[in-house]
Design a protein around this motif. Structure first.
Motif, PDB file in Angstrom:
ATOM      1  N   GLY A 164       3.869   6.190  -5.634  1.00 14.31           N
ATOM      2  CA  GLY A 164       5.229   5.896  -5.217  1.00 14.31           C
ATOM      3  C   GLY A 164       6.153   5.698  -6.394  1.00 14.31           C
ATOM      4  N   VAL A 165       7.442   5.862  -6.123  1.00 15.88           N
ATOM      5  CA  VAL A 165       8.496   5.623  -7.100  1.00 15.88           C
ATOM      6  C   VAL A 165       9.551   4.766  -6.407  1.00 15.88           C
ATOM      7  CG1 VAL A 165      10.285   6.660  -8.549  1.00 15.88           C
ATOM      8  CG2 VAL A 165       8.098   7.843  -8.249  1.00 15.88           C
ATOM      9  N   ALA A 166       9.971   3.699  -7.051  1.00 10.93           N
ATOM     10  CA  ALA A 166      11.026   2.842  -6.511  1.00 10.93           C
ATOM     11  C   ALA A 166      12.182   2.823  -7.501  1.00 10.93           C
ATOM     12  CB  ALA A 166      10.508   1.428  -6.276  1.00 10.93           C
ATOM     13  N   ASN A 204       0.862  -1.176   0.000  1.00  9.91           N
ATOM     14  CA  ASN A 204       0.000   0.000   0.000  1.00  9.91           C
ATOM     15  C   ASN A 204       0.894   1.220   0.000  1.00  9.91           C
ATOM     16  OD1 ASN A 204      -1.585   2.229   0.727  1.00  9.91           O
ATOM     17  ND2 ASN A 204      -3.045   0.909   1.771  1.00  9.91           N
ATOM     18  N   LEU A 205       0.680   2.110  -0.914  1.00  7.06           N
ATOM     19  CA  LEU A 205       1.534   3.281  -1.045  1.00  7.06           C
ATOM     20  C   LEU A 205       1.128   4.403  -0.115  1.00  7.06           C
ATOM     21  CD1 LEU A 205       1.862   3.246  -4.901  1.00  7.06           C
ATOM     22  CD2 LEU A 205       3.491   2.429  -3.220  1.00  7.06           C
ATOM     23  N   GLY A 206       0.274   4.128   0.828  1.00  8.99           N
ATOM     24  CA  GLY A 206      -0.122   5.147   1.785  1.00  8.99           C
ATOM     25  C   GLY A 206      -1.281   5.980   1.272  1.00  8.99           C
ATOM     26  N   SER A 207      -1.591   7.021   2.013  1.00  7.37           N
ATOM     27  CA  SER A 207      -2.762   7.825   1.694  1.00  7.37           C
ATOM     28  C   SER A 207      -2.606   8.565   0.367  1.00  7.37           C
ATOM     29  CB  SER A 207      -3.037   8.819   2.814  1.00  7.37           C
ATOM     30  OG  SER A 207      -1.920   9.668   3.000  1.00  7.37           O
ATOM     31  N   ALA A 208      -1.360   8.903  -0.004  1.00  3.68           N
ATOM     32  CA  ALA A 208      -1.144   9.602  -1.268  1.00  3.68           C
ATOM     33  C   ALA A 208      -1.385   8.675  -2.448  1.00  3.68           C
ATOM     34  CB  ALA A 208       0.270  10.174  -1.325  1.00  3.68           C
ATOM     35  N   GLY A 209      -1.097   7.375  -2.276  1.00  2.28           N
ATOM     36  CA  GLY A 209      -1.351   6.415  -3.334  1.00  2.28           C
ATOM     37  C   GLY A 209      -0.418   6.522  -4.512  1.00  2.28           C
ATOM     38  N   VAL A 247       4.612  14.845  -9.648  1.00  2.00           N
ATOM     39  CA  VAL A 247       3.795  16.041  -9.923  1.00  2.00           C
ATOM     40  C   VAL A 247       2.467  15.622 -10.547  1.00  2.00           C
ATOM     41  CG1 VAL A 247       3.621  18.074 -11.421  1.00  2.00           C
ATOM     42  CG2 VAL A 247       5.683  17.697 -10.045  1.00  2.00           C
ATOM     43  N   ARG A 248       2.519  14.725 -11.522  1.00  2.00           N
ATOM     44  CA  ARG A 248       1.288  14.296 -12.192  1.00  2.00           C
ATOM     45  C   ARG A 248       0.332  13.599 -11.228  1.00  2.00           C
ATOM     46  NH1 ARG A 248       5.022  12.787 -16.306  1.00  2.00           N
ATOM     47  NH2 ARG A 248       4.812  14.193 -18.076  1.00  2.00           N
ATOM     48  N   HIS A 249       0.885  12.703 -10.406  1.00  2.00           N
ATOM     49  CA  HIS A 249       0.006  11.832  -9.620  1.00  2.00           C
ATOM     50  C   HIS A 249      -0.235  12.303  -8.186  1.00  2.00           C
ATOM     51  CE1 HIS A 249      -0.227   9.174 -12.978  1.00  2.00           C
ATOM     52  NE2 HIS A 249       1.085   9.094 -13.036  1.00  2.00           N
ATOM     53  N   LEU A 250       0.626  13.147  -7.645  1.00  2.42           N
ATOM     54  CA  LEU A 250       0.371  13.698  -6.316  1.00  2.42           C
ATOM     55  C   LEU A 250      -0.339  15.047  -6.396  1.00  2.42           C
ATOM     56  CD1 LEU A 250       3.624  12.893  -4.296  1.00  2.42           C
ATOM     57  CD2 LEU A 250       1.364  11.850  -4.047  1.00  2.42           C
ATOM     58  N   LEU A 251       0.125  15.895  -7.328  1.00  2.00           N
ATOM     59  CA  LEU A 251      -0.476  17.219  -7.465  1.00  2.00           C
ATOM     60  C   LEU A 251      -1.621  17.253  -8.470  1.00  2.00           C
ATOM     61  CD1 LEU A 251       2.724  19.472  -7.439  1.00  2.00           C
ATOM     62  CD2 LEU A 251       1.174  18.941  -5.541  1.00  2.00           C
ATOM     63  N   GLY A 252      -1.690  16.224  -9.319  1.00  2.00           N
ATOM     64  CA  GLY A 252      -2.758  16.172 -10.311  1.00  2.00           C
ATOM     65  C   GLY A 252      -2.632  17.225 -11.385  1.00  2.00           C
ATOM     66  N   THR A 253      -1.406  17.598 -11.718  1.00  2.18           N
ATOM     67  CA  THR A 253      -1.175  18.613 -12.740  1.00  2.18           C
ATOM     68  C   THR A 253      -0.007  18.167 -13.619  1.00  2.18           C
ATOM     69  OG1 THR A 253      -0.855  20.980 -13.108  1.00  2.18           O
ATOM     70  CG2 THR A 253       0.408  19.987 -11.315  1.00  2.18           C
ATOM     71  N   GLN A 254       0.178  18.898 -14.707  1.00  4.00           N
ATOM     72  CA  GLN A 254       1.277  18.576 -15.610  1.00  4.00           C
ATOM     73  C   GLN A 254       2.537  19.343 -15.201  1.00  4.00           C
ATOM     74  OE1 GLN A 254       1.414  16.255 -18.122  1.00  4.00           O
ATOM     75  NE2 GLN A 254      -0.546  15.679 -17.217  1.00  4.00           N
ATOM     76  N   ASN A 299       5.360 -10.690  -2.944  1.00  5.75           N
ATOM     77  CA  ASN A 299       4.297 -11.374  -2.202  1.00  5.75           C
ATOM     78  C   ASN A 299       3.152 -10.436  -1.831  1.00  5.75           C
ATOM     79  OD1 ASN A 299       5.902 -13.616  -2.360  1.00  5.75           O
ATOM     80  ND2 ASN A 299       6.629 -13.499  -0.270  1.00  5.75           N
ATOM     81  N   LEU A 300       3.394  -9.132  -1.920  1.00  2.00           N
ATOM     82  CA  LEU A 300       2.389  -8.134  -1.562  1.00  2.00           C
ATOM     83  C   LEU A 300       1.786  -7.433  -2.786  1.00  2.00           C
ATOM     84  CD1 LEU A 300       4.441  -6.521   1.351  1.00  2.00           C
ATOM     85  CD2 LEU A 300       2.592  -8.211   1.547  1.00  2.00           C
ATOM     86  N   ALA A 301       2.183  -7.852  -3.964  1.00  2.00           N
ATOM     87  CA  ALA A 301       1.801  -7.152  -5.198  1.00  2.00           C
ATOM     88  C   ALA A 301       0.288  -7.015  -5.367  1.00  2.00           C
ATOM     89  CB  ALA A 301       2.402  -7.850  -6.413  1.00  2.00           C
ATOM     90  N   ALA A 302      -0.452  -8.009  -4.972  1.00  2.00           N
ATOM     91  CA  ALA A 302      -1.918  -7.958  -5.133  1.00  2.00           C
ATOM     92  C   ALA A 302      -2.544  -6.851  -4.292  1.00  2.00           C
ATOM     93  CB  ALA A 302      -2.531  -9.306  -4.765  1.00  2.00           C
ATOM     94  N   ASN A 303      -1.816  -6.348  -3.301  1.00  2.29           N
ATOM     95  CA  ASN A 303      -2.345  -5.287  -2.431  1.00  2.29           C
ATOM     96  C   ASN A 303      -2.086  -3.884  -2.974  1.00  2.29           C
ATOM     97  OD1 ASN A 303      -2.981  -7.365  -0.659  1.00  2.29           O
ATOM     98  ND2 ASN A 303      -1.107  -7.112   0.521  1.00  2.29           N
ATOM     99  N   LEU A 304      -1.419  -3.774  -4.102  1.00  3.33           N
ATOM    100  CA  LEU A 304      -1.073  -2.450  -4.634  1.00  3.33           C
ATOM    101  C   LEU A 304      -2.323  -1.623  -4.896  1.00  3.33           C
ATOM    102  CD1 LEU A 304       1.061  -0.449  -5.780  1.00  3.33           C
ATOM    103  CD2 LEU A 304       0.625  -1.497  -8.011  1.00  3.33           C
ATOM    104  N   THR A 305      -2.306  -0.407  -4.377  1.00  2.00           N
ATOM    105  CA  THR A 305      -3.327   0.579  -4.711  1.00  2.00           C
ATOM    106  C   THR A 305      -2.591   1.834  -5.146  1.00  2.00           C
ATOM    107  OG1 THR A 305      -3.418   1.413  -2.447  1.00  2.00           O
ATOM    108  CG2 THR A 305      -4.984  -0.329  -3.024  1.00  2.00           C
ATOM    109  N   GLY A 306      -3.130   2.564  -6.053  1.00  2.00           N
ATOM    110  CA  GLY A 306      -2.499   3.805  -6.479  1.00  2.00           C
ATOM    111  C   GLY A 306      -1.542   3.610  -7.631  1.00  2.00           C
ATOM    112  N   LYS A 307      -0.682   4.585  -7.781  1.00  2.00           N
ATOM    113  CA  LYS A 307       0.247   4.654  -8.910  1.00  2.00           C
ATOM    114  C   LYS A 307       1.643   4.258  -8.445  1.00  2.00           C
ATOM    115  CE  LYS A 307      -2.693   6.500 -11.804  1.00  2.00           C
ATOM    116  NZ  LYS A 307      -3.082   5.854 -13.027  1.00  2.00           N
ATOM    117  N   LEU A 308       2.348   3.503  -9.278  1.00  2.00           N
ATOM    118  CA  LEU A 308       3.700   3.063  -8.948  1.00  2.00           C
ATOM    119  C   LEU A 308       4.581   3.134 -10.185  1.00  2.00           C
ATOM    120  CD1 LEU A 308       5.762   1.752  -7.012  1.00  2.00           C
ATOM    121  CD2 LEU A 308       4.835  -0.476  -7.714  1.00  2.00           C
ATOM    122  N   LEU A 309       5.721   3.808 -10.044  1.00  2.00           N
ATOM    123  CA  LEU A 309       6.748   3.850 -11.080  1.00  2.00           C
ATOM    124  C   LEU A 309       7.952   3.065 -10.573  1.00  2.00           C
ATOM    125  CD1 LEU A 309       8.134   4.864 -13.697  1.00  2.00           C
ATOM    126  CD2 LEU A 309       8.734   6.955 -12.429  1.00  2.00           C
TER     127      LEU A 309
END
Length: 141
Positions: free
Chosen positions: A9-11, A2-7, A112-119, A45-55
């Motif tokens: 993440g970047v790894a 779970n990427l937290g409330s922001a949903g 910026v795109r996924h946390l701020l919702g802007t370009q 092992n936790l992949a099925a729990n992913l919510t939100g955006k992940l790079l």
């Protein structure tokens, strides 16, 4: 995962499963653990729990955290039918030497795109960090 409330993440070069990293690294830095504890914290092992955006970003020639760490997670995310973004940077190692400016821009733009919702601003570009002793001496004065 779970990427937290922001949903979002970047790894970068993620060590997604401690069992497949350097022997004794986890015990040295995280304390003694059991095989069950390490399995419980393995991102594939936790992949099925992913919510939100992940790079996910990995250097093709990374010899610290090998690319298969990220590819194992990619495989698990695909099996779980999860959406994610992947950037494999050719010809670079763990620190993205020579391409770090590109990776940093892509990471910032993603957030910026996924946390701020802007370009992100158009037309900006980061410059490569100058390498070599002469540039280091110049920076240090």
């Amino acid at each position: 995962m779970n990427l937290g409330s922001a949903g979002t993440g970047v790894a970068l070069c993620g060590n997604h499963d401690i069992r497949h990293y350097l022997a004794l690294w986890a015990d040295t830095y995280l304390g003694e653990g059991t095989a069950e504890q390490w399995a419980d914290t393995a991102n594939p092992n936790l992949a099925a729990n992913l919510t939100g955006k992940l790079l996910l970003v990995h250097g093709e020639l990374d010899d610290n955290v090998l690319p298969y760490q990220t590819l194992n997670l990619v495989d698990a995310l695909i099996d779980a039918d999860k959406d994610f973004d992947l950037l494999v940077v050719p010809g670079v190692e763990h620190s993205f030497m020579g391409r770090d400016h590109y990776v940093t821009r892509r990471m910032w733009d993603y957030l910026v795109r996924h946390l701020l919702g802007t370009q992100p601003p158009e037309g900006y570009a980061m410059q490569p960090f100058p390498a070599g002793a002469e540039h280091l001496a110049e920076l240090l004065g």
